[in-house]
Design an enzyme around this catalytic site. Structure first.
Site, mmCIF file in Angstrom:
data_model
loop_
_atom_site.group_PDB
_atom_site.id
_atom_site.type_symbol
_atom_site.label_atom_id
_atom_site.label_comp_id
_atom_site.label_asym_id
_atom_site.label_seq_id
_atom_site.Cartn_x
_atom_site.Cartn_y
_atom_site.Cartn_z
ATOM 1 C CG ASP A 267 63.198 -14.590 -45.285
ATOM 2 O OD1 ASP A 267 62.430 -14.557 -46.258
ATOM 3 O OD2 ASP A 267 63.194 -13.722 -44.409
HETATM 4 C C1 BGC Z 1 60.769 -11.700 -45.895
HETATM 5 C C2 BGC Z 1 59.795 -12.706 -45.347
HETATM 6 C C3 BGC Z 1 58.724 -13.002 -46.359
HETATM 7 C C4 BGC Z 1 59.376 -13.511 -47.623
HETATM 8 C C5 BGC Z 1 58.406 -13.922 -48.711
HETATM 9 C C6 BGC Z 1 61.259 -12.071 -47.276
HETATM 10 O O1 BGC Z 1 61.937 -11.015 -47.874
HETATM 11 O O2 BGC Z 1 61.844 -11.562 -45.009
HETATM 12 O O3 BGC Z 1 59.242 -12.228 -44.150
HETATM 13 O O4 BGC Z 1 57.808 -13.929 -45.859
HETATM 14 O O5 BGC Z 1 60.213 -12.479 -48.132
HETATM 15 O O6 BGC Z 1 57.782 -12.847 -49.285
#
Ligand code: BGC
Length: 731
Positions: A267
């Site tokens: 993530d």
């Molecule tokens: C979130 C994800 C997301 C990623 C990209 C993160 O902060 O937890 O769910 O896909 O950002 O934007």
């Protein structure tokens, strides 16, 4: 030196082999690096340009415009040494330009075909602008409405999450491999993220192995079986080990045990976070831990780019591990057809009539009718005057909900707009009463009250702005914000027929409002077609058929409360609930019975999982089983008769629940095992049929999977409180 043997090598693929042989270590590392370009203007800024040109970026995310995507892709394909195309990732969460209801609303449809269609439309639209990878579906089990990300989830039930995950992946990726209209999907957030203690985002999670396997991992396993292209490792720490550095969950379970062949992306900066968690001492340590755990691509930490080469040269990381990660990433690029066609599919159109129809259908099927006193709904079109009140009545941006990068306010139809179109402007008395949901003054109350007084019916559109839900937007108090409570109270004093529509991504504590209004529709954040969908429901062109994918507590203090809990040794019942105000002074500690309840709020939620009213009524009867006893190689057919006993054509969601009466570990009091949407005309009846296999009765006891012989109860009905029950035995 820490050596690590990677057991999950992919089947030899000649194209991948050929390419990997030509790659330098730097180019391999580049493929494992995903970044966002923070400069939002064209031309591409020189730093970013060079990185792509040098093959140091394998994927970009959340780029600002189709032009920027096209140019980045061009640099990768035409100007980097090996011309490897980029994976263009984006949060296409509940639609791309056509915005569908937020995911918790989509779960409330209990309609997997519809969810598949929606993902397919989102994929077609995304691909039309060059996006080839979405960070969806999210399949975190959420039992805590304080957790702002419940909006992105399918709620509390692992079976619903699993079925919705399969449907979304089929929609995004296609069932039999990618084509120029499909995009790679991501199963996220691996794993347990929704169990954040206290419902506070990113918080610690503590999940025993049996619970992890039986509840949290289940949808991920289903996603892997469905060939999901990628899995995103989460932010949370699980039982002491952050999930982005967790060998047990990624390397052992996902890759080795389940044989996942796609790749794992971290993530956002979750590799860097290993240091913040104090699980890694520095960036090198974090890189080693993440990579050894099985995270193949680094989203935005830049640690892989900075550290891997040095660690490989020092012998702290084996090149075999790097090769495995790169092969996995290249495999998805090949499968997506990016080497032949890396650019946008220009034949695809945004916001087609068909997409809007599906979006409206999703609003209709996701909205849950929770109360309808004196059958005030549906309203008649002949009505004279309608008061339209509330901060969400005309808030096109807000009704799209969280995670909307590409939806546009100008494409969004608000309740006010749709009501004006349907009834004609003359019949509408519009006075919002509150500027936004958080307004804390009563300046505009007088206008709203006047509008209500001059109308035959009051429609209240209350809820939240989209920013009040979603990532890092958690709430400890779950009544409506601002002076919405006060406005509802003032309006309710007028004694007019009043309908409250709640537009939010989260669950609110709505018990007080049930006293104050006649009807209550839970409409979620409905997306582009919210207004027209609500109009069809309010005026009876369609009957509500959404069902709650999450238990509605009576008050925050009951959280977490979910239907598929285990029994305690002291289960509560209505008789055993000692009401706080009935307790005599100096009553002996145990004289009133000791059961599992709150003195003030008892043990029941406000509305149970699976609940939702309709404009008609359905009668469930005649539950029948094909056998009373089944063996391990058998299956069981369970049927029931459903009759529409009201006067309205409508759909209902028939639900199948079981209970394993005795287990090696305590089994839940009820578990959903099937659901089906059934459409019935007034007076019509149908037989609904479910099939159960012994495999469906399997559970993990913390050490291994078991299918245990024994007695089971089975129910069919239209909520988790179904009472139509039968029994069978597994021999
Ligand atoms: C979130 C994800 C997301 C990623 C990209 C993160 O902060 O937890 O769910 O896909 O950002 O934007």
């Amino acid at each position: 030196m820490i050596s690590f043997s990677c057991k999950s090598r992919l089947k030899e693929d000649s194209k991948i082999d050929k390419l990997v042989q030509q790659m330098t270590l730097e180019e391999k590392i580049g493929q494992m690096n995903q970044v966002m370009n923070f400069i939002d203007t064209m031309p591409i800024d020189p730093y970013f340009y060079n990185l792509i040109q040098e093959g140091k970026i394998g994927s970009v995310l959340n780029a600002y415009s189709p032009e920027m995507i096209k140019e980045m892709q061009r640099i990768a394909v035409e100007e980097s040494r090996l011309g490897i195309p980029l994976l263009v990732g984006r949060d296409v969460i509940h639609g791309y330009r056509t915005i569908f209801p937020v995911n918790i609303g989509l779960a409330a449809t209990f309609n997997t075909e519809l969810v598949k269609e929606i993902a397919k439309i989102a994929a077609i639209e995304a691909r039309s602008e060059g996006v080839n990878w979405t960070f969806a579906p999210m399949m975190d089990i959420s039992r805590d409405p304080r957790w702002g990300r419940m909006v992105e989830s399918c709620g509390e039930d692992p079976y619903v999450a699993e079925q919705m995950a399969i449907a979304s992946i089929r929609g995004f990726q296609g069932k039999n491999g990618f084509n120029s209209n499909s995009i790679a999907a991501t199963a996220k957030h691996y794993v347990g993220y929704g169990a954040a203690i206290g419902g506070r985002d990113y918080n610690t999670t503590l999940i025993p192995e049996a619970e992890l396997r039986n509840v949290y991992l289940r949808p991920f396993k289903a996603a892997v079986n469905e060939n999901v292209a990628t899995v995103m490792a989460g932010f949370n720490e699980l039982n002491g080990v952050p999930t982005s550095g967790n060998i047990h969950t990624i390397r052992d379970i996902l890759k080795n045990e389940w044989g996942f062949k796609g790749f794992v992306v971290s993530d956002w900066a979750s590799i860097k976070n290993l240091e913040v968690h104090a699980y890694a001492k520095d960036s090198s340590d974090a890189t080693i831990k993440a990579l050894q755990a099985g995270v193949d691509m680094d989203m935005c930490s830049l640690y892989y780019l900075d550290k891997i080469k040095e660690l490989v040269l020092k012998g702290s990381l084996s090149e075999e591990l790097i090769d495995d990660a790169v092969r996995r990433i290249l495999k998805i690029k090949f499968e997506l057809g990016l080497f032949e066609n890396p650019y946008a599919n220009k034949d695809n159109k945004l916001i087609t009539e068909q997409a809007l129809d599906i979006a409206k259908k999703a609003v209709i099927q996701s909205t849950v009718l929770l109360q309808n006193k004196n059958k005030i709904l549906p309203l008649s079109k002949d009505i004279n005057k309608v008061a339209v009140i509330g901060p969400l009545a005309d808030a096109p941006y807000e009704q799209m909900g969280t995670w909307v990068f590409d939806g546009k306010s100008e494409n969004t139809v608000t309740p006010l707009k749709a009501l004006r179109e349907y009834l004609g402007n003359k019949k509408i008395n519009y006075a919002p009463g509150l500027k936004i949901s958080r307004t804390r003054d009563k300046k505009a109350f007088a206008d709203a009250i006047k509008a209500a007084k001059n109308s035959d019916v009051v429609l209240l559109f209350m809820g939240d702005e989209s920013i009040l839900t979603g990532e890092a937007h958690c709430r400890a108090k779950l009544t409506l914000p601002g002076y919405q409570n006060e406005l509802i109270t003032e309006i309710s004093k007028l004694g007019k027929p009043t309908v409250l529509v709640i537009m939010s991504g989260i669950i609110h504590m709505i018990e007080p409002y049930l006293e104050q209004v006649d009807a209550l529709l839970y409409g979620w954040h409905p997306g582009t077609m919210g207004g027209p969908g609500y109009v069809d429901l309010l005026f009876g062109l369609e009957s509500p058929s959404g069902k709650l994918p999450m238990t509605f507590p009576r008050t925050e203090g009951q959280i977490p409360i979910y239907y598929n809990h285990n029994n305690t040794g002291h289960p509560a019942s209505d008789e055993s609930w000692v009401r706080m105000y009935d307790i005599p002074l100096k009553a002996w500690q145990t004289s009133l019975g000791n059961t599992n309840h709150y003195l003030d709020y008892g043990f029941e939620p406000l509305f149970e999982f699976g609940f939702g009213l309709s404009y008609t009524e359905f009668n469930y009867s005649d539950i029948k089983l094909s056998k009373e006893t089944i063996s391990l190689d058998d299956s069981l057919i369970i049927t029931a008769r459903i009759k529409n006993i009201g006067g309205f054509k409508a759909e209902d969601v028939a639900q199948l629940y079981i209970r394993d009466l005795v287990g090696d570990i305590v089994r839940p009091v009820k578990e959903l095992k099937g659901f089906q949407r059934i459409s019935l005309n007034p007076g019509e009846e149908k037989i609904v049929e479910f099939i159960l296999y012994p495999k469906d009765l399997e559970f993990h006891n913390g050490k291994k999977w078991l299918i245990e012989p024994g007695d089971f109860h089975v129910w069919i009905g239209n909520s988790s409180k179904a009472t139509l029950m039968s029994k069978f035995e597994l021999k």
